[in-house]
Design an enzyme around this catalytic site. Structure first.
Site, mmCIF file in Angstrom:
data_model
loop_
_atom_site.group_PDB
_atom_site.id
_atom_site.type_symbol
_atom_site.label_atom_id
_atom_site.label_comp_id
_atom_site.label_asym_id
_atom_site.label_seq_id
_atom_site.Cartn_x
_atom_site.Cartn_y
_atom_site.Cartn_z
ATOM 1 N N SER A 114 0.887 -1.235 -0.051
ATOM 2 C CA SER A 114 -0.043 0.030 0.070
ATOM 3 C C SER A 114 0.842 1.302 -0.063
ATOM 4 O O SER A 114 1.921 1.268 0.434
ATOM 5 C CB SER A 114 -0.734 0.084 1.274
ATOM 6 O OG SER A 114 -1.613 1.019 1.335
ATOM 7 N N TYR A 149 -1.563 -0.249 9.911
ATOM 8 C CA TYR A 149 -1.967 -0.694 8.675
ATOM 9 C C TYR A 149 -0.740 -0.676 7.934
ATOM 10 O O TYR A 149 -0.447 -1.755 7.201
ATOM 11 C CB TYR A 149 -3.119 -0.124 8.103
ATOM 12 C CG TYR A 149 -3.346 -0.568 6.583
ATOM 13 C CD1 TYR A 149 -4.272 -1.600 6.216
ATOM 14 C CD2 TYR A 149 -3.084 0.232 5.501
ATOM 15 C CE1 TYR A 149 -4.619 -1.933 5.134
ATOM 16 C CE2 TYR A 149 -3.332 0.113 4.186
ATOM 17 C CZ TYR A 149 -4.103 -1.030 3.871
ATOM 18 O OH TYR A 149 -4.527 -1.355 2.618
ATOM 19 N N LYS A 153 1.816 -3.507 6.000
ATOM 20 C CA LYS A 153 2.334 -3.779 4.675
ATOM 21 C C LYS A 153 3.786 -3.645 4.443
ATOM 22 O O LYS A 153 4.382 -4.258 3.518
ATOM 23 C CB LYS A 153 1.641 -2.591 3.901
ATOM 24 C CG LYS A 153 0.123 -2.470 3.796
ATOM 25 C CD LYS A 153 -0.448 -3.855 3.274
ATOM 26 C CE LYS A 153 -1.985 -3.875 3.045
ATOM 27 N NZ LYS A 153 -2.486 -5.007 2.506
#
Length: 284
Positions: A114, A149, A153
């Protein structure tokens, strides 16, 4: 080519199958609920190794998309450095998928990383980064996660490198910018979604900031599928990462020349070509 897609029912998974289903790929669609798509649907949770392991047999490639989000936004409340159940779940899923791929002899793993893996570039430079003021995260930008988050990643990319160098799997980390559902598949998508949700009015400052952000970060669904296909067809990369953005003039995630030269990624869309949102279809 046999391809297993985890989290296949989400907007990235459906972008892949919508655009590549007629290109000779035999998809296995794994998700926590049944997926209505071009391929065999398998209901399983990536946190359960024994449940997912059989689906890896005979696969040429795995596209790992499955994740658990810590809320809908990645604001300051997600930037704590403490442990969380969602972070634990995502790391467990990543480990299980890579372990199963290695054990089954899968040739390549594509990981949906991401922009949030380097998202602190945006956080520390907002809103200037949205207005083409020379702020760029190039291919050599180190991990700068902006949230738990983003941290998951970054972990997935690093574990993928270990899997490649220690176990011989080809690994591709796709640092996806902003891929949206078909209704919002344009650079006005997030702004229009906010209007539909009653968060702001069309033409407001908040609306225009979302447009500016998406004109740099947007990746169209067809460009996302093209990036995935470039990785699936590649046989030269040992491990690497690539930014998942369209050919946006004001993109701040910028390794497009590198991606073109390395895997042949040549996106067709540019957010700057849009001056207004599309007219709603009658079905909407």
């Amino acid at each position: 080519m046999d391809v297993l897609v985890t989290g296949a029912g989400g907007r990235v998974g459906t972008a892949i199958t919508d655009h590549l289903s007629d290109d000779g790929y035999d998809f296995t669609l794994l998700d926590v609920t049944e997926v209505d798509g071009p391929g065999e649907s398998v209901v399983a949770d990536v946190r359960d190794y024994e449940a997912i392991r059989p689906s890896f047999e005979g696969q040429d490639a795995v596209v790992h998309l499955a994740l658990i989000r810590e809320g809908d936004e990645f604001g300051a409340d997600s930037r704590g450095v403490g442990w969380s159940a969602d972070l634990r779940s995502n790391l467990e899923g990543i480990n299980n998928v890579y372990e199963a791929a290695i054990d089954a002899g899968v040739e390549s793993v594509l990981f949906a990383s991401s922009n949030h893996a380097v998202g602190m570039v945006e956080v520390r430079n907002s809103p200037a980064v949205y207005h083409d003021e020379g702020i760029v995260a190039g291919h050599d930008e180190p991990h700068r996660p902006d949230s738990r988050y983003g941290l998951s990643k970054s972990y997935g990319e690093d574990l993928g490198r270990l899997a490649a160098e220690a176990h011989g799997i080809r690994f591709y980390g796709l640092r996806i910018g902003a891929v949206r559902a078909p209704r919002y598949d344009h650079p006005y998508g997030d702004a229009e979604r906010g209007v539909d949700a009653g968060r702001w009015e069309r033409g407001s400052d908040a609306y225009e900031e979302q447009v500016a952000r998406m004109k740099g970060l947007w990746q169209s669904r067809r460009d996302l599928a093209h990036l995935v296909e470039c990785c699936l067809q590649d046989d030269t990369v040992e491990w690497d990462h690539f930014y998942g953005v369209s050919a946006n003039d004001r993109r701040w995630l910028d390794d497009l020349q590198y991606a073109r030269e390395t895997i042949g990624y040549d996106p067709r869309d540019d957010g700057e070509e849009w001056s207004e949102p599309p007219e709603p279809s009658e079905s909407e």
